[in-house]
Design a protein around this motif. Structure first.
Motif, PDB file in Angstrom:
ATOM      1  N   PHE A  17       0.817  -1.218   0.000  1.00  0.00           N
ATOM      2  CA  PHE A  17       0.000   0.000   0.000  1.00  0.00           C
ATOM      3  C   PHE A  17       0.851   1.269   0.000  1.00  0.00           C
ATOM      4  CE2 PHE A  17      -2.697   3.235   2.059  1.00  0.00           C
ATOM      5  CZ  PHE A  17      -3.844   3.130   1.265  1.00  0.00           C
ATOM      6  N   GLN A  18       2.121   1.156   0.328  1.00  0.00           N
ATOM      7  CA  GLN A  18       2.948   2.347   0.521  1.00  0.00           C
ATOM      8  C   GLN A  18       3.096   3.180  -0.747  1.00  0.00           C
ATOM      9  OE1 GLN A  18       6.637   1.376   2.556  1.00  0.00           O
ATOM     10  NE2 GLN A  18       5.546   0.173   4.086  1.00  0.00           N
ATOM     11  N   ALA A  19       3.209   2.530  -1.905  1.00  0.00           N
ATOM     12  CA  ALA A  19       3.333   3.275  -3.162  1.00  0.00           C
ATOM     13  C   ALA A  19       2.074   4.092  -3.427  1.00  0.00           C
ATOM     14  CB  ALA A  19       3.599   2.317  -4.316  1.00  0.00           C
ATOM     15  N   TYR A  20       0.904   3.495  -3.137  1.00  0.00           N
ATOM     16  CA  TYR A  20      -0.334   4.240  -3.325  1.00  0.00           C
ATOM     17  C   TYR A  20      -0.413   5.424  -2.371  1.00  0.00           C
ATOM     18  CZ  TYR A  20      -5.137   5.729  -3.100  1.00  0.00           C
ATOM     19  OH  TYR A  20      -6.259   6.520  -3.102  1.00  0.00           O
ATOM     20  N   ALA A  21      -0.053   5.228  -1.111  1.00  0.00           N
ATOM     21  CA  ALA A  21      -0.101   6.308  -0.127  1.00  0.00           C
ATOM     22  C   ALA A  21       0.777   7.479  -0.570  1.00  0.00           C
ATOM     23  CB  ALA A  21       0.328   5.807   1.243  1.00  0.00           C
ATOM     24  N   GLU A  22       1.916   7.165  -1.161  1.00  0.00           N
ATOM     25  CA  GLU A  22       2.808   8.220  -1.644  1.00  0.00           C
ATOM     26  C   GLU A  22       2.160   9.008  -2.782  1.00  0.00           C
ATOM     27  OE1 GLU A  22       7.191   8.694  -3.788  1.00  0.00           O
ATOM     28  OE2 GLU A  22       6.671   6.838  -2.765  1.00  0.00           O
ATOM     29  N   LEU A  46      -6.842   9.105  -9.146  1.00  0.00           N
ATOM     30  CA  LEU A  46      -5.948  10.164  -8.694  1.00  0.00           C
ATOM     31  C   LEU A  46      -5.512  11.005  -9.886  1.00  0.00           C
ATOM     32  CD1 LEU A  46      -3.564   8.189  -6.279  1.00  0.00           C
ATOM     33  CD2 LEU A  46      -5.696   9.367  -5.697  1.00  0.00           C
ATOM     34  N   ARG A  47      -5.571  12.317  -9.711  1.00  0.00           N
ATOM     35  CA  ARG A  47      -5.100  13.222 -10.760  1.00  0.00           C
ATOM     36  C   ARG A  47      -3.988  14.100 -10.196  1.00  0.00           C
ATOM     37  NH1 ARG A  47     -11.032  15.140 -13.132  1.00  0.00           N
ATOM     38  NH2 ARG A  47     -11.727  13.029 -13.736  1.00  0.00           N
ATOM     39  N   PHE A  48      -3.048  14.466 -11.076  1.00  0.00           N
ATOM     40  CA  PHE A  48      -1.860  15.208 -10.670  1.00  0.00           C
ATOM     41  C   PHE A  48      -1.631  16.392 -11.603  1.00  0.00           C
ATOM     42  CE2 PHE A  48      -1.536  10.715  -9.815  1.00  0.00           C
ATOM     43  CZ  PHE A  48      -1.149  10.653  -8.480  1.00  0.00           C
ATOM     44  N   LEU A  90      -3.990   8.175 -12.397  1.00  0.00           N
ATOM     45  CA  LEU A  90      -3.902   6.781 -11.967  1.00  0.00           C
ATOM     46  C   LEU A  90      -5.273   6.286 -11.528  1.00  0.00           C
ATOM     47  CD1 LEU A  90      -0.714   6.955  -9.695  1.00  0.00           C
ATOM     48  CD2 LEU A  90      -0.830   5.972 -11.993  1.00  0.00           C
ATOM     49  N   VAL A  91      -5.501   5.006 -11.703  1.00  0.00           N
ATOM     50  CA  VAL A  91      -6.678   4.361 -11.131  1.00  0.00           C
ATOM     51  C   VAL A  91      -6.187   3.260 -10.196  1.00  0.00           C
ATOM     52  CG1 VAL A  91      -6.915   2.751 -13.086  1.00  0.00           C
ATOM     53  CG2 VAL A  91      -8.886   3.222 -11.597  1.00  0.00           C
ATOM     54  N   TYR A  92      -6.841   3.160  -9.032  1.00  0.00           N
ATOM     55  CA  TYR A  92      -6.404   2.231  -7.989  1.00  0.00           C
ATOM     56  C   TYR A  92      -7.570   1.349  -7.565  1.00  0.00           C
ATOM     57  CZ  TYR A  92      -4.839   0.581  -3.390  1.00  0.00           C
ATOM     58  OH  TYR A  92      -4.513  -0.202  -2.313  1.00  0.00           O
ATOM     59  N   GLY A 105      -3.148  -4.159  -3.476  1.00  0.00           N
ATOM     60  CA  GLY A 105      -3.720  -3.120  -4.306  1.00  0.00           C
ATOM     61  C   GLY A 105      -3.117  -3.134  -5.693  1.00  0.00           C
ATOM     62  N   HIS A 106      -3.824  -2.492  -6.629  1.00  0.00           N
ATOM     63  CA  HIS A 106      -3.378  -2.439  -8.016  1.00  0.00           C
ATOM     64  C   HIS A 106      -3.521  -0.998  -8.505  1.00  0.00           C
ATOM     65  CE1 HIS A 106      -3.682  -6.864  -8.006  1.00  0.00           C
ATOM     66  NE2 HIS A 106      -4.800  -6.663  -7.322  1.00  0.00           N
TER      67      HIS A 106
END
Length: 283
Positions: free
Chosen positions: A90-95, A213-215, A221-223, A230-231
């Motif tokens: 999950f850490q990559a998503y949290a970042e 998520l938008r940047f 990204l879609v999660y 998670g993916h």
């Protein structure tokens, strides 16, 4: 007193935190007991943090900074420490979540993590295991600090009505959680919440929860999650499908105002002043 052991500061953020706490405490000429007295904790707790047997909290870190005059060092480190307590997958998503400028999410079963109260989060995380529950809960609450930033991400949340009725942690916990949600749009100009009512029937979110998520300067990204991990993907076709499904969900959901009214009604009718299972009443 906790027996000292050698730490490898490079092993993890927690090891680095513990080694720095020991080094700076000793440099200040303080024993664990003396530092504990300064920050209103026991010598044992100081020792447990120094030897990585206890994960520090943000409040603890702020008090240590004040006691040792470390110019916010531990307050800065604790964010890394708590993030390291999140599941590895999950850490990559949290970042990426922390870097997003716009978050839109559909949740089919649970309140989105950024909007959970501490007691609700503890009940969710404790449903599978009690191991490191304090650290896991603190890590989840640490994620929410992005909402306090001056440039907090814009957020649009669609919740299935089932989320309001799935009792997590008992009546009192649910009442506080729903009150938190009901007041969200009024308190946070950057956040909007809609409820997808049962009356909609079949809908675009039946396959499950997902987040977009938008940047400013990175691809969207879609999660999604399954029960293992998670993916996260920037695949254009996945983003197109996720955006289309989300548009359909928003269109089918109640308005922001009607959603707040429904949340308030469920809060009173289902989780109001009535006995818990043990016979005690909750207010």
């Amino acid at each position: 007193m906790v027996k000292l052991r050698d730490l490898d500061p490079s092993a993890s953020p927690l090891d680095y935190y513990g080694s720095e706490l020991r080094r700076l405490r000793e440099a200040a000429g303080l024993s664990q007991s003396q530092l504990g007295s300064c920050v209103f904790v026991t010598a044992s707790l100081i020792g447990q943090v120094e030897t990585t047997r206890r994960v520090p909290t943000r409040d603890f870190s702020e008090r240590v900074d004040a006691a040792l005059g470390t110019d916010g060092l531990f307050s800065r480190l604790v964010g890394l420490v708590l993030r390291s307590q999140l599941p590895t997958w999950f850490q990559a998503y949290a970042e990426m979540e922390a870097r997003a400028t716009y978050i839109s999410t559909f949740q089919a079963q649970l309140v989105y993590g950024l909007l959970q109260t501490e007691d609700y989060a503890r009940a969710v995380l404790g449903a599978r295991t009690d191991n490191n529950l304090d650290a896991s809960t603190a890590a989840r609450m640490e994620r929410q600090r992005i909402l306090e930033r001056e440039n907090a991400p814009l957020m649009w949340v669609v919740l299935s009505e089932a989320v309001l009725h799935q009792e997590i942690g008992g009546h009192a916990v649910m009442r506080d959680q729903l009150a938190h949600l009901a007041n969200l749009s009024a308190r946070r100009e950057w956040a909007r919440l809609q409820v997808l009512p049962f009356t909609v029937g079949a809908h675009a979110g039946l396959p499950g929860s997902f987040t977009l998520l938008r940047f400013e300067n990175d691809p969207d990204l879609v999660y999604t999650e399954d029960f293992v991990q998670g993916h996260m993907t920037a695949n254009p076709q996945a983003l197109k499908e996720g955006s289309l499904r989300y548009d359909h969900l928003r269109a089918a959901a109640l308005s922001v105002e009607s959603s707040a009214a429904l949340i308030a009604r469920v809060m009173e009718e289902r989780y109001g002043d009535k006995p818990e299972a043990d016979g005690h009443r909750v207010a």
